[in-house]
Design a protein around this motif. Sequence first.
Motif, PDB file in Angstrom:
ATOM      1  N   ASP A 126      40.083 -53.840  52.977  1.00  0.00           N
ATOM      2  CA  ASP A 126      40.881 -54.422  51.919  1.00  0.00           C
ATOM      3  C   ASP A 126      41.058 -54.736  50.955  1.00  0.00           C
ATOM      4  O   ASP A 126      39.916 -55.371  50.223  1.00  0.00           O
ATOM      5  N   PRO A 127      41.164 -54.135  49.404  1.00  0.00           N
ATOM      6  CA  PRO A 127      40.350 -54.228  48.034  1.00  0.00           C
ATOM      7  C   PRO A 127      41.515 -55.677  47.680  1.00  0.00           C
ATOM      8  O   PRO A 127      40.304 -56.428  47.514  1.00  0.00           O
ATOM      9  N   LYS A 128      42.466 -56.036  48.192  1.00  0.00           N
ATOM     10  CA  LYS A 128      43.064 -57.823  48.111  1.00  0.00           C
ATOM     11  C   LYS A 128      42.060 -58.841  48.104  1.00  0.00           C
ATOM     12  O   LYS A 128      42.083 -59.817  47.727  1.00  0.00           O
ATOM     13  N   ILE A 129      41.304 -58.945  49.757  1.00  0.00           N
ATOM     14  CA  ILE A 129      40.433 -59.962  49.495  1.00  0.00           C
ATOM     15  C   ILE A 129      38.882 -59.593  49.401  1.00  0.00           C
ATOM     16  O   ILE A 129      37.938 -60.510  49.229  1.00  0.00           O
ATOM     17  N   ASN A 130      37.707 -58.121  49.583  1.00  0.00           N
ATOM     18  CA  ASN A 130      37.556 -57.540  49.487  1.00  0.00           C
ATOM     19  C   ASN A 130      35.789 -58.687  49.962  1.00  0.00           C
ATOM     20  O   ASN A 130      35.041 -59.512  49.575  1.00  0.00           O
ATOM     21  N   LEU A 131      36.187 -58.179  51.511  1.00  0.00           N
ATOM     22  CA  LEU A 131      35.016 -59.319  52.237  1.00  0.00           C
ATOM     23  C   LEU A 131      33.712 -58.572  52.116  1.00  0.00           C
ATOM     24  O   LEU A 131      32.600 -59.384  52.145  1.00  0.00           O
ATOM     25  N   ASN A 132      33.499 -56.915  51.482  1.00  0.00           N
ATOM     26  CA  ASN A 132      32.335 -56.270  51.144  1.00  0.00           C
ATOM     27  C   ASN A 132      31.998 -55.769  50.012  1.00  0.00           C
ATOM     28  O   ASN A 132      32.475 -55.138  50.098  1.00  0.00           O
ATOM     29  N   PRO A 133      31.543 -57.151  49.319  1.00  0.00           N
ATOM     30  CA  PRO A 133      31.860 -56.197  47.615  1.00  0.00           C
ATOM     31  C   PRO A 133      30.713 -55.427  47.313  1.00  0.00           C
ATOM     32  O   PRO A 133      29.450 -55.136  48.427  1.00  0.00           O
ATOM     33  N   GLU A 134      31.241 -54.630  47.143  1.00  0.00           N
ATOM     34  CA  GLU A 134      29.842 -52.784  46.814  1.00  0.00           C
ATOM     35  C   GLU A 134      29.851 -52.321  48.145  1.00  0.00           C
ATOM     36  O   GLU A 134      29.337 -51.054  48.110  1.00  0.00           O
ATOM     37  N   PHE A 135      30.281 -52.131  49.286  1.00  0.00           N
ATOM     38  CA  PHE A 135      30.878 -51.097  50.418  1.00  0.00           C
ATOM     39  C   PHE A 135      31.454 -50.672  50.335  1.00  0.00           C
ATOM     40  O   PHE A 135      30.608 -48.757  50.373  1.00  0.00           O
ATOM     41  N   ILE A 136      32.201 -50.231  49.406  1.00  0.00           N
ATOM     42  CA  ILE A 136      33.278 -49.099  49.060  1.00  0.00           C
ATOM     43  C   ILE A 136      33.372 -48.709  48.563  1.00  0.00           C
ATOM     44  O   ILE A 136      33.621 -49.131  47.480  1.00  0.00           O
ATOM     45  N   ARG A 137      32.681 -47.454  47.813  1.00  0.00           N
ATOM     46  CA  ARG A 137      32.642 -46.618  46.525  1.00  0.00           C
ATOM     47  C   ARG A 137      33.903 -45.570  46.388  1.00  0.00           C
ATOM     48  O   ARG A 137      34.163 -44.856  47.307  1.00  0.00           O
ATOM     49  N   PRO A 138      34.827 -45.605  45.077  1.00  0.00           N
ATOM     50  CA  PRO A 138      36.065 -44.721  45.527  1.00  0.00           C
ATOM     51  C   PRO A 138      35.590 -43.509  45.080  1.00  0.00           C
ATOM     52  O   PRO A 138      36.463 -43.119  45.381  1.00  0.00           O
ATOM     53  N   ASP A 139      34.549 -43.490  44.626  1.00  0.00           N
ATOM     54  CA  ASP A 139      34.167 -41.699  44.816  1.00  0.00           C
ATOM     55  C   ASP A 139      33.064 -41.212  45.755  1.00  0.00           C
ATOM     56  O   ASP A 139      32.181 -40.239  45.586  1.00  0.00           O
ATOM     57  N   ALA A 140      32.768 -41.942  47.364  1.00  0.00           N
ATOM     58  CA  ALA A 140      32.085 -41.551  47.804  1.00  0.00           C
ATOM     59  C   ALA A 140      33.415 -41.134  49.282  1.00  0.00           C
ATOM     60  O   ALA A 140      33.801 -41.791  49.428  1.00  0.00           O
ATOM     61  N   PHE A 141      32.253 -40.615  50.361  1.00  0.00           N
ATOM     62  CA  PHE A 141      33.120 -40.325  51.639  1.00  0.00           C
ATOM     63  C   PHE A 141      33.444 -41.861  52.696  1.00  0.00           C
ATOM     64  O   PHE A 141      32.528 -42.263  52.727  1.00  0.00           O
ATOM     65  N   PHE A 142      34.506 -42.016  52.762  1.00  0.00           N
ATOM     66  CA  PHE A 142      34.082 -43.235  53.873  1.00  0.00           C
ATOM     67  C   PHE A 142      34.418 -42.564  55.878  1.00  0.00           C
ATOM     68  O   PHE A 142      34.865 -41.832  56.066  1.00  0.00           O
ATOM     69  N   ILE A 143      33.686 -43.040  56.172  1.00  0.00           N
ATOM     70  CA  ILE A 143      33.345 -43.059  58.042  1.00  0.00           C
ATOM     71  C   ILE A 143      33.405 -43.954  58.481  1.00  0.00           C
ATOM     72  O   ILE A 143      33.055 -45.204  58.471  1.00  0.00           O
ATOM     73  N   LEU A 144      34.829 -44.252  59.923  1.00  0.00           N
ATOM     74  CA  LEU A 144      34.468 -45.296  60.854  1.00  0.00           C
ATOM     75  C   LEU A 144      33.593 -44.394  62.145  1.00  0.00           C
ATOM     76  O   LEU A 144      34.119 -43.318  62.544  1.00  0.00           O
ATOM     77  N   ILE A 145      32.962 -44.960  62.977  1.00  0.00           N
ATOM     78  CA  ILE A 145      32.119 -45.000  64.256  1.00  0.00           C
ATOM     79  C   ILE A 145      32.110 -46.167  64.960  1.00  0.00           C
ATOM     80  O   ILE A 145      32.244 -46.984  65.220  1.00  0.00           O
ATOM     81  N   LEU A 146      33.738 -45.943  65.676  1.00  0.00           N
ATOM     82  CA  LEU A 146      33.884 -46.738  67.118  1.00  0.00           C
ATOM     83  C   LEU A 146      33.611 -47.255  67.740  1.00  0.00           C
ATOM     84  O   LEU A 146      32.895 -45.795  68.314  1.00  0.00           O
ATOM     85  N   ILE A 147      32.820 -48.214  69.177  1.00  0.00           N
ATOM     86  CA  ILE A 147      32.198 -48.581  69.640  1.00  0.00           C
ATOM     87  C   ILE A 147      32.402 -49.046  70.865  1.00  0.00           C
ATOM     88  O   ILE A 147      32.349 -50.365  70.665  1.00  0.00           O
ATOM     89  N   SER A 148      33.233 -48.827  72.164  1.00  0.00           N
ATOM     90  CA  SER A 148      34.034 -49.869  72.935  1.00  0.00           C
ATOM     91  C   SER A 148      34.049 -48.844  74.107  1.00  0.00           C
ATOM     92  O   SER A 148      33.429 -47.794  74.598  1.00  0.00           O
ATOM     93  N   ASP A 149      34.026 -49.979  75.587  1.00  0.00           N
ATOM     94  CA  ASP A 149      34.305 -49.939  76.538  1.00  0.00           C
ATOM     95  C   ASP A 149      35.850 -50.145  77.222  1.00  0.00           C
ATOM     96  O   ASP A 149      36.058 -49.667  77.966  1.00  0.00           O
ATOM     97  N   THR A 150      36.092 -50.670  76.038  1.00  0.00           N
ATOM     98  CA  THR A 150      37.971 -51.053  75.990  1.00  0.00           C
ATOM     99  C   THR A 150      38.690 -50.210  75.373  1.00  0.00           C
ATOM    100  O   THR A 150      38.511 -49.207  73.722  1.00  0.00           O
ATOM    101  N   LYS A 151      40.256 -51.069  75.124  1.00  0.00           N
ATOM    102  CA  LYS A 151      41.311 -50.241  74.241  1.00  0.00           C
ATOM    103  C   LYS A 151      41.034 -51.323  72.983  1.00  0.00           C
ATOM    104  O   LYS A 151      40.926 -52.563  73.149  1.00  0.00           O
TER     105      LYS A 151
END
Length: 362
Positions: A152-177
Amino acid sequence: MLPYFISSVYIFLSFGIVSCYNGKSKLIPKDLNANKTVKEGFRLYVQPKVDILFVVDDSGSMRPAQEQLADNINLFIRAMEQNKYLDYQVGVISTSYGSGYKNQSGRLQGYPPFITRNSISGLQILEQNITTLGLLGNGTESFFDPIFAAIDPKINLNPEFIRPDAFFILILISDTKDQSQQISGFKVHDQLVNMKANDTERVLGYAVLSYPNYFEDECKQDEREPDNLFSFMTYFSNAKNARIGGGSLSVNKNPNVNPKFYELKNVFSLCDPNFGQKLANIGEDIRLRVAQKIPLPIRPVDGSIELKFGDQNVDQQWWRYDFGTNSIVIDPELVYQQTSQSGEQFVVIMDEADPNLWIGEP
């Protein structure tokens, strides 16, 4: 006949994720004098970028999974680094969210909070960021709430991590829902696509899950079947064509499993005996997809674009300009070669259209 460039190191792009191209998108002048405003000779040296967010369950049942991920993360990184120009960032968040978990709740974990290709001891840092998540997290595991907070850019918890010109990848690891209370998976995906100018191919998702009704193994889940995470995985553009090998699917499809889940290629089992290789395959799949698409920072004049690999022209039969996403899409059947000593990379040469005097025609 595929194009052939004389050299010593082969790089292959070969997977079918590009649809047939009909017609030609172009920019046309509003009046005959518009050509006078063209800015000539824009040159773009291509350095593909990707931001990768691991979302790892930190509840009490996840020790073996966290250890296996940390032990094999080097295979994932090495697969991506086969492209020596790939500019990557990798961070980790947990599934803990809420008032009792203010230090988690979408914040990147560890220090530094994410690694880059140039990080000193980056691999060791990433391993540590995974293992120090611990097992004392919220037993009400949430994915969608913390992911949305993380991006969320409004709260910006992680400055500089999300770049507008980059691909974005999610990788989820879990044994539940997922048990998020505020945000849906659809809203997360919609936010990510909006962040990438509605280019769905620049948002990719993968998951490593435990689901006995779906996978043909003895992997135990934490009471709740992850149907909503499987549904979430169907939203991504790589859902049906990710080349990671998938899971050990049940031979006889379980009637209690949504049929569309059996089409998923971006998910594999948490207890897969080839866990390390599957993780490496995710890295390889990301590398190839990112290398295949070149987002452009400006609007080019139609007909002015040249694509080079080093000092060699790439024939236009092997690439196209996509007006909708303002990017160059490289044909997945292209085979090109690289001379390791000379450091070739893709270069885009084009004339820049003046947006005030030119209009797009899809």
